[in-house]
Design an enzyme around this catalytic site. Structure first.
Site, PDB file in Angstrom:
ATOM      1  N   CYS A 152       0.800  -1.231   0.000  1.00 13.47           N
ATOM      2  CA  CYS A 152       0.000   0.000   0.000  1.00 13.47           C
ATOM      3  C   CYS A 152       0.831   1.278   0.000  1.00 13.47           C
ATOM      4  O   CYS A 152       0.324   2.362   0.320  1.00 13.47           O
ATOM      5  CB  CYS A 152      -0.992  -0.037   1.168  1.00 13.47           C
ATOM      6  SG  CYS A 152      -2.103  -1.466   1.065  1.00 13.47           S
TER       7      CYS A 152
ATOM      8  N   LYS B  12      -8.980  -1.121  10.274  1.00 12.80           N
ATOM      9  CA  LYS B  12      -8.885  -2.114   9.200  1.00 12.80           C
ATOM     10  C   LYS B  12      -7.930  -3.208   9.641  1.00 12.80           C
ATOM     11  O   LYS B  12      -6.768  -2.940   9.982  1.00 12.80           O
ATOM     12  CB  LYS B  12      -8.404  -1.444   7.920  1.00 12.80           C
ATOM     13  CG  LYS B  12      -8.178  -2.422   6.773  1.00 12.80           C
ATOM     14  CD  LYS B  12      -7.891  -1.686   5.483  1.00 12.80           C
ATOM     15  CE  LYS B  12      -7.563  -2.659   4.357  1.00 12.80           C
ATOM     16  NZ  LYS B  12      -7.312  -1.951   3.096  1.00 12.80           N
TER      17      LYS B  12
ATOM     18  N   ARG C  43       0.514  -7.951   5.198  1.00 10.80           N
ATOM     19  CA  ARG C  43       0.292  -6.519   5.475  1.00 10.80           C
ATOM     20  C   ARG C  43       0.188  -6.266   6.977  1.00 10.80           C
ATOM     21  O   ARG C  43      -0.330  -5.249   7.412  1.00 10.80           O
ATOM     22  CB  ARG C  43      -1.004  -6.069   4.785  1.00 10.80           C
ATOM     23  CG  ARG C  43      -0.917  -6.114   3.270  1.00 10.80           C
ATOM     24  CD  ARG C  43      -2.252  -5.780   2.622  1.00 10.80           C
ATOM     25  NE  ARG C  43      -2.429  -6.556   1.418  1.00 10.80           N
ATOM     26  CZ  ARG C  43      -2.137  -6.130   0.188  1.00 10.80           C
ATOM     27  NH1 ARG C  43      -1.697  -4.909  -0.009  1.00 10.80           N
ATOM     28  NH2 ARG C  43      -2.307  -6.907  -0.856  1.00 10.80           N
TER      29      ARG C  43
ATOM     30  N   GLU D 289      -6.741   4.003  16.991  1.00  8.90           N
ATOM     31  CA  GLU D 289      -6.675   4.333  15.558  1.00  8.90           C
ATOM     32  C   GLU D 289      -7.771   5.338  15.197  1.00  8.90           C
ATOM     33  O   GLU D 289      -7.532   6.340  14.523  1.00  8.90           O
ATOM     34  CB  GLU D 289      -6.874   3.066  14.703  1.00  8.90           C
ATOM     35  CG  GLU D 289      -5.662   2.169  14.584  1.00  8.90           C
ATOM     36  CD  GLU D 289      -4.617   2.722  13.614  1.00  8.90           C
ATOM     37  OE1 GLU D 289      -4.827   3.812  13.036  1.00  8.90           O
ATOM     38  OE2 GLU D 289      -3.586   2.060  13.442  1.00  8.90           O
TER      39      GLU D 289
ATOM     40  N   LYS E 147     -13.461  -2.549   9.003  1.00 12.07           N
ATOM     41  CA  LYS E 147     -13.303  -3.499   7.903  1.00 12.07           C
ATOM     42  C   LYS E 147     -12.432  -4.664   8.340  1.00 12.07           C
ATOM     43  O   LYS E 147     -11.371  -4.415   8.913  1.00 12.07           O
ATOM     44  CB  LYS E 147     -12.654  -2.763   6.723  1.00 12.07           C
ATOM     45  CG  LYS E 147     -12.387  -3.611   5.526  1.00 12.07           C
ATOM     46  CD  LYS E 147     -11.700  -2.782   4.487  1.00 12.07           C
ATOM     47  CE  LYS E 147     -11.233  -3.705   3.381  1.00 12.07           C
ATOM     48  NZ  LYS E 147     -10.407  -3.032   2.430  1.00 12.07           N
TER      49      LYS E 147
HETATM   50  C1  PBG Z   1      -6.817  -1.993  -0.292  1.00 10.41           C
HETATM   51  C2  PBG Z   1      -8.144  -2.604  -0.181  1.00 10.41           C
HETATM   52  C3  PBG Z   1      -8.414  -3.940   0.057  1.00 10.41           C
HETATM   53  C4  PBG Z   1      -9.792  -4.064   0.084  1.00 10.41           C
HETATM   54  C5  PBG Z   1     -10.336  -2.821  -0.169  1.00 10.41           C
HETATM   55  N1  PBG Z   1      -9.282  -1.924  -0.310  1.00 10.41           N
HETATM   56  C6  PBG Z   1      -7.515  -5.079   0.163  1.00 10.41           C
HETATM   57  C7  PBG Z   1      -6.484  -5.062   1.181  1.00 10.41           C
HETATM   58  O1  PBG Z   1      -6.419  -4.235   2.070  1.00 10.41           O
HETATM   59  O2  PBG Z   1      -5.640  -5.945   1.108  1.00 10.41           O
HETATM   60  C8  PBG Z   1     -10.535  -5.334   0.338  1.00 10.41           C
HETATM   61  C9  PBG Z   1     -11.983  -5.273   0.094  1.00 10.41           C
HETATM   62  C10 PBG Z   1     -12.650  -6.587   0.042  1.00 10.41           C
HETATM   63  O3  PBG Z   1     -12.095  -7.627   0.412  1.00 10.41           O
HETATM   64  O4  PBG Z   1     -13.794  -6.603  -0.410  1.00 10.41           O
HETATM   65  N2  PBG Z   1      -6.776  -0.686  -0.595  1.00 10.41           N
END
Ligand code: PBG
Length: 334
Positions: A134, A199, A226, A242, A257
């Site tokens: 990222c 996240k 990650r 966060e 998320k």
């Molecule tokens: C990364 C991003 C991800 C998803 C949305 N934005 C993947 C990640 O962080 O590896 C995943 C969304 C999904 O699984 O539906 N910018």
């Protein structure tokens, strides 16, 4: 003392006795205003293509994107979030910082197709870097502060292209503040930031990474996970920190998320911050529903709506879901 003849006096079943009675005391509702549809856009593709792990979801092309946006708008969906499938990847993800790059083009195409639809720009580099991380790498990890500078550039490119909401998803420290400053200095003081504040480093993103072509592992010396920037699924208090930092840096909305495994965090954020909280019902969560339904093990429509209602009950104001169009149709036909 409760007398035996009247026991039990509290009978919750009284309010469950009929469809009308249940409707009268229903605490939460779902409406099409709650749904945000993710849309993938593949660069240099001749035709749109199905994504096998996300049945019913397509990688659109720049030519088919207008129809996809209009279809969502016709169903009453108010907002979409765009994900690029880049054919111009490099070490920093530079294509996403160019006014003529895929990110800027797809935002413009979507806004032209349906000006009243809110276009959310996922603000991250993993879809545009050749190593899949990222942000640019340094010393075997993502370089936080170099990424901040680039995020500011990408956010300005997205806002200039017409994005209505900037949604940083990379979990870099300071990302919201860096983006806010960059937007403000270019005159975009009115563009809100939806921070992917909480996240997790989740295996539920699997189908997305196939769809967006951002799996890791192409680089020998690059980290294979990650976990140095996304959160440990075991932690809750850390998510509150966060979110508090993102709020202090100027986030307008917060996101959790993935969704269903982290409903506790949605409720905690809502109670603590009293601001809009969104959830991302991610690809793996959607794929599980579809796979079970395909086997005849679950009823897709009912389980989808039950999942989405759970988000509302937990405190969500809106939900990003690959089921947005299905849910809109189900509500329309109800
Ligand atoms: C990364 C991003 C991800 C998803 C949305 N934005 C993947 C990640 O962080 O590896 C995943 C969304 C999904 O699984 O539906 N910018």
């Amino acid at each position: 003392m409760i007398s035996n003849t009247h026991f039990p006096s509290a009978r919750l079943r009284r309010l469950r006795s009929s469809e009308a009675m249940r409707a009268l005391v229903q605490e939460n509702t779902l409406s099409v205003n709650d749904f945000i549809l993710p849309i993938f856009v593949e660069e240099d593709a001749a035709e749109r293509s199905a994504i096998s792990s996300l049945p019913g979801v397509f990688r659109e092309t720049e030519a088919t994107l207008p129809a996809a946006v209009k279809e969502a708008a016709d169903l009453g969906i108010k907002a979409i979030i765009l994900f690029g499938v880049s054919k111009h990847k490099d070490f920093t993800g530079s294509d996403s910082m160019k006014p003529g790059g895929l990110l800027a083009r797809m935002i413009k195409i979507a806004k032209n197709a349906s000006p009243e639809t809110l276009v959310i720009a996922d603000t991250c580099f993993c879809e545009y870097t050749d190593h899949g991380h990222c942000g640019p790498l340094a010393h075997g990890d993502v370089d936080n502060d170099a990424t901040l500078e680039n995020l500011g550039k990408q956010a300005v490119v997205a806002a200039n292209a017409g994005a209505d909401i900037i949604a940083p998803s990379g979990m870099m420290d300071g990302m919201v503040g860096a983006i806010r400053r960059a937007l403000d200095s270019e005159g975009h003081t009115g563009t809100p930031i939806l921070s992917y504040a909480v996240k997790y480093a989740s295996a539920f993103y699997g189908p997305f990474r196939d769809a967006a072509g951002c799996t890791l592992g192409q680089y020998e010396d690059a980290p294979k996970t990650r976990k140095t920037y996304q959160m440990n699924p075991a932690n809750g208090d850390e998510g509150m920190r966060e979110a508090a930092l993102d709020v202090a840096e100027g986030a307008d909305m917060l996101m959790v998320k993935p969704g269903l495994p982290y409903l506790d965090m949605i409720r905690r954020l809502k109670d603590a911050f009293h601001m809009p909280v969104f959830a991302y019902h991610v690809s793996g969560e959607f794929a599980m529903l579809k796979a079970a339904a395909a086997n005849g093990w679950l009823d897709y429509d009912t389980c989808l709506m039950e999942s989405l209602m759970s988000f509302k009950r937990a405190g969500c104001d809106a939900i990003l879901t690959y089921g947005a169009k299905d849910a809109a149709r189900i509500l329309r036909n109800a």
